[in-house]
Design a protein around this motif. Structure first.
Motif, PDB file in Angstrom:
ATOM      1  N   TYR A  82     -13.891  19.534 -11.974  1.00  0.00           N
ATOM      2  CA  TYR A  82     -14.111  19.633 -10.527  1.00  0.00           C
ATOM      3  C   TYR A  82     -14.338  18.261  -9.886  1.00  0.00           C
ATOM      4  N   SER A  83     -14.558  17.256 -10.683  1.00  0.00           N
ATOM      5  CA  SER A  83     -14.809  15.919 -10.144  1.00  0.00           C
ATOM      6  C   SER A  83     -13.627  15.444  -9.317  1.00  0.00           C
ATOM      7  N   GLY A  84     -13.924  14.791  -8.223  1.00  0.00           N
ATOM      8  CA  GLY A  84     -12.883  14.276  -7.339  1.00  0.00           C
ATOM      9  C   GLY A  84     -13.425  14.179  -5.928  1.00  0.00           C
ATOM     10  N   THR A  85     -12.544  13.873  -5.004  1.00  0.00           N
ATOM     11  CA  THR A  85     -12.921  13.810  -3.598  1.00  0.00           C
ATOM     12  C   THR A  85     -12.347  15.025  -2.890  1.00  0.00           C
ATOM     13  N   TYR A  86     -13.214  15.715  -2.169  1.00  0.00           N
ATOM     14  CA  TYR A  86     -12.824  16.931  -1.470  1.00  0.00           C
ATOM     15  C   TYR A  86     -12.652  16.616   0.014  1.00  0.00           C
ATOM     16  N   PHE A  87     -11.509  17.012   0.534  1.00  0.00           N
ATOM     17  CA  PHE A  87     -11.214  16.794   1.950  1.00  0.00           C
ATOM     18  C   PHE A  87     -11.045  18.133   2.651  1.00  0.00           C
ATOM     19  N   CYS A  88     -11.610  18.229   3.847  1.00  0.00           N
ATOM     20  CA  CYS A  88     -11.238  19.344   4.691  1.00  0.00           C
ATOM     21  C   CYS A  88     -10.257  18.825   5.733  1.00  0.00           C
TER      22      CYS A  88
ATOM     23  N   HIS B  29      11.193  24.031   2.579  1.00  0.00           N
ATOM     24  CA  HIS B  29      10.102  23.708   3.505  1.00  0.00           C
ATOM     25  C   HIS B  29      10.670  23.016   4.734  1.00  0.00           C
ATOM     26  N   ALA B  30      10.512  23.656   5.876  1.00  0.00           N
ATOM     27  CA  ALA B  30      11.085  23.114   7.099  1.00  0.00           C
ATOM     28  C   ALA B  30      10.247  21.979   7.683  1.00  0.00           C
ATOM     29  N   THR B  31       8.971  21.985   7.353  1.00  0.00           N
ATOM     30  CA  THR B  31       8.083  21.001   7.972  1.00  0.00           C
ATOM     31  C   THR B  31       7.719  19.893   6.996  1.00  0.00           C
ATOM     32  N   LEU B  32       7.819  18.669   7.476  1.00  0.00           N
ATOM     33  CA  LEU B  32       7.538  17.498   6.650  1.00  0.00           C
ATOM     34  C   LEU B  32       6.584  16.582   7.400  1.00  0.00           C
ATOM     35  N   TYR B  33       5.604  16.055   6.676  1.00  0.00           N
ATOM     36  CA  TYR B  33       4.589  15.189   7.268  1.00  0.00           C
ATOM     37  C   TYR B  33       4.548  13.865   6.523  1.00  0.00           C
ATOM     38  N   TRP B  34       4.306  12.797   7.259  1.00  0.00           N
ATOM     39  CA  TRP B  34       3.948  11.504   6.670  1.00  0.00           C
ATOM     40  C   TRP B  34       2.504  11.195   7.062  1.00  0.00           C
ATOM     41  N   TYR B  35       1.693  10.901   6.033  1.00  0.00           N
ATOM     42  CA  TYR B  35       0.300  10.533   6.258  1.00  0.00           C
ATOM     43  C   TYR B  35       0.066   9.120   5.712  1.00  0.00           C
ATOM     44  N   GLN B  36      -0.863   8.422   6.327  1.00  0.00           N
ATOM     45  CA  GLN B  36      -1.337   7.130   5.826  1.00  0.00           C
ATOM     46  C   GLN B  36      -2.766   7.327   5.340  1.00  0.00           C
ATOM     47  N   GLN B  37      -3.032   6.925   4.099  1.00  0.00           N
ATOM     48  CA  GLN B  37      -4.399   7.056   3.576  1.00  0.00           C
ATOM     49  C   GLN B  37      -4.905   5.682   3.174  1.00  0.00           C
ATOM     50  N   ILE B  38      -5.845   5.193   3.938  1.00  0.00           N
ATOM     51  CA  ILE B  38      -6.492   3.922   3.627  1.00  0.00           C
ATOM     52  C   ILE B  38      -7.604   4.197   2.632  1.00  0.00           C
ATOM     53  N   LEU B  39      -7.842   3.270   1.752  1.00  0.00           N
ATOM     54  CA  LEU B  39      -8.806   3.445   0.674  1.00  0.00           C
ATOM     55  C   LEU B  39     -10.154   3.938   1.199  1.00  0.00           C
ATOM     56  N   GLY B  40     -10.625   5.035   0.628  1.00  0.00           N
ATOM     57  CA  GLY B  40     -11.935   5.562   1.004  1.00  0.00           C
ATOM     58  C   GLY B  40     -11.928   6.479   2.209  1.00  0.00           C
ATOM     59  N   GLN B  41     -10.743   6.768   2.736  1.00  0.00           N
ATOM     60  CA  GLN B  41     -10.657   7.636   3.905  1.00  0.00           C
ATOM     61  C   GLN B  41      -9.726   8.815   3.647  1.00  0.00           C
TER      62      GLN B  41
END
Lengths: 112, 116
Positions: A82-88, B29-41
């Motif tokens: 279960y370890s990890g980061t959980y996002f809503c 899948h008709a819908t496609l997303y691009w996300y940016q994930q900065i470290l820790g967010q």
């Protein structure tokens, strides 16, 4: 608006329980929960829709309070995996699409 | 069922250079997303496509970022010119959308971009 998650981090011993909360200032249509392990992609856990419909893994449970725009993820009898980061991720009532606003995440560490 | 494919997995470039990322969503899948994930967010949406049309690109820095989804399947995200603050993991996700219902999103492994 980015939802707010709490706590930011939690450390558990194997077998213990945890609750992760997610709240929004906007009326919500749906709440999604994902778990991300370090260096990996987020993995779908649960979706809760306005009106009570839910879909997710059998061992995961969650609640969605539509009036308070809050959701909670319940992790019971935690395992090391279960370890990890959980996002809503939240989706407000909108005609602009179904993209999610993600919280900053809750880091969960389960120790032996 | 094959998952969402992305390439490259890692990319290191110097600032002011250009870079492109590729995504192949789950079949159907008709819908496609691009996300940016900065470290820790958490992931932040850049752009959402439904089939080959743009649904939401309000958070895409259009002066340097561009994206397309030709024929409603594969998609490419480009950055030109790159800045140091573009260092992040770029995640592609896809999902079903039907009759006003929101469905789970499936994420690819991401491309880790480092701008030096």
């Amino acid at each position: 608006q980015q939802p707010v998650q709490s706590p930011q981090a939690v450390i558990l011993r194997e077998g213990e329980d945890a609750v992760i909360n997610c709240s929004s200032s906007k009326a919500l249509y749906s709440v999604h929960w994902y778990r991300q392990k370090h260096g990996e992609a987020p993995v779908f856990l649960m979706i809760l829709l306005k009106g009570g419909e839910q879909k997710g893994h059998e061992k995961i449970s969650a609640s969605f309070n539509e009036k308070k725009q809050q959701s909670s993820l319940y992790l019971t009898a935690s395992q090391l995996s279960y370890s990890g980061t959980y996002f809503c991720g939240t989706h407000a009532n909108s005609n602009s699409g179904y993209a999610l606003n993600f919280g900053k995440g809750t880091s969960l560490l389960v120790t032996p | 069922e094959a998952g969402v494919a992305q390439s490259p997995r890692y990319k290191i470039i110097e600032k002011r250079q250009s870079v492109a990322f590729w995504c192949n969503p789950i079949s159907g899948h008709a819908t496609l997303y691009w996300y940016q994930q900065i470290l820790g967010q958490g992931p932040k949406l850049l752009i959402q496509f439904q089939n080959n049309g743009v649904v939401d690109d309000s958070q895409l820095p259009k002066d340097r970022f561009s994206a397309e989804r030709l024929k409603g399947v594969d998609s490419t995200l480009k950055i030109q010119p790159a800045k140091l603050e573009d260092s992040a993991v770029y995640l592609c996700a896809s999902s079903w959308i039907s009759q006003g219902k929101s469905y789970e999103q499936y994420f690819g492994p991401g491309t880790r971009l480092t701008v030096t």
